[in-house]
Write an enzyme that holds these catalytic residues in place. Structure first.
Site, PDB file in Angstrom:
ATOM      1  N   CYS A 185       0.813  -0.995  -0.065  1.00  0.00           N
ATOM      2  CA  CYS A 185       0.091  -0.104   0.025  1.00  0.00           C
ATOM      3  C   CYS A 185       0.923   1.398  -0.079  1.00  0.00           C
ATOM      4  CB  CYS A 185      -0.875  -0.216   1.198  1.00  0.00           C
ATOM      5  SG  CYS A 185      -1.957   1.481   1.685  1.00  0.00           S
ATOM      6  N   ASP A 192      -0.018  -6.371  -0.060  1.00  0.00           N
ATOM      7  CA  ASP A 192      -1.176  -6.641  -0.793  1.00  0.00           C
ATOM      8  C   ASP A 192      -0.529  -7.780  -1.694  1.00  0.00           C
ATOM      9  OD1 ASP A 192      -2.805  -4.204   0.025  1.00  0.00           O
ATOM     10  OD2 ASP A 192      -1.690  -3.094  -1.265  1.00  0.00           O
TER      11      ASP A 192
END
Length: 278
Positions: A185, A192
């Site tokens: 992120c 992620d």
């Protein structure tokens, strides 16, 4: 109704402590212009080198019917890649939670409200479906094609480098995928996790180099959508395929998952398709 905001995350709810709303509030949506992240890739608004969508699934979708009884569904959203704005994910989650204690006359009324608000934020039409939590389209499936993950390679570079992308003389048509995609992120640094599928017709990609390239996103900080666009642009520039589809299926976080895809005109992803990790 939401308004355009500057190309910044300075005031976004992402990474901040947030109170969860109890009643419907479309002002919670935080749009972010795509242009700033596309500019370094040489992508100009109005002249996109791809078609595509950002497909979202929301697993915390609930509202009250006219008699106050809670109803639940899984919401599926399709945001067009040519929309000027994407929508920051935590703001989307907060917005969806604002439906929890709000009464609606019908499911169609919920869909209409979602399409209206999201369309204003994205500045483009957003397609919305509400599906039953037992809907067959939510059943996990496998990605089509050949998996790259068993290749025994040495890796020392964890930032994206198109230099890893090499091609041969043979023209092929194939579908390859990897579950080793990871990015971070851009605000919180949280990981992620995802899977990526590449379907193309063109000069044959060196598979070891392709896998090294994909692993190179491991310490890269960017939104899901921009990672997919980065991969697409690098493959187009280095491999010059006749046709190309890049699709990522990211693991859900906070009740939301994002699955962007970008392709040359005429390409479409395999549908419906959800993975066990999602």
């Amino acid at each position: 109704m939401t308004q355009d905001r500057p190309d910044t995350l300075a005031n976004a709810p992402l990474g901040r402590e947030s109170a969860y709303p109890e009643h419907y509030n479309p002002a919670l949506l935080y749009p972010i212009a795509r242009a700033a992240n596309r500019a370094p890739l040489g992508i100009e608004e109005g002249a996109l080198p791809f078609v595509g969508e950002d497909e979202w699934h929301a697993f915390e979708m609930s509202w009250l019917n006219a008699r106050g009884k809670p109803l639940v569904a899984v919401a599926r959203f399709r945001l067009p890649a040519d929309s000027p704005n994407l929508i920051e994910s935590k703001s989307w989650k907060l917005y969806l939670n604002s439906f929890n204690q709000t009464c609606f006359e019908s499911q169609n009324a919920v869909i209409k409200m979602l399409e209206q608000d999201l369309g204003v934020a994205a500045r483009a039409p957003v397609k919305v479906e509400l599906v039953d939590v037992d809907d067959e389209t939510l059943t996990p499936r496998k990605l089509p094609g050949e998996c790259l993950d068993e290749l025994d390679i040495a890796v020392s570079d964890y930032t994206p480098s198109a230099e890893h992308l090499q091609v041969g003389d043979a023209i092929v048509e194939e579908t390859l995928y990897s579950h080793l995609l990871k990015s971070n992120c851009p605000v919180t640094g949280q990981p992620d996790w995802g899977s990526v599928l590449i379907r193309y017709r063109g000069p044959k990609l060196d598979r070891e180099g392709l896998l090294r390239y994909l692993i190179g996103y491991r310490q890269h900080q960017d939104f899901h959508e921009h990672c997919v666009e980065h991969i697409f642009c690098d493959l187009m520039a280095r491999a010059t395929p006749e046709r190309l589809l890049v699709m990522a299926r990211y693991v859900r976080r906070g009740g939301l998952d994002i699955s962007p895809w970008r392709g040359t005109p005429g390409e479409r992803p395999p549908e419906p398709l959800r993975l066990a990790r999602q």
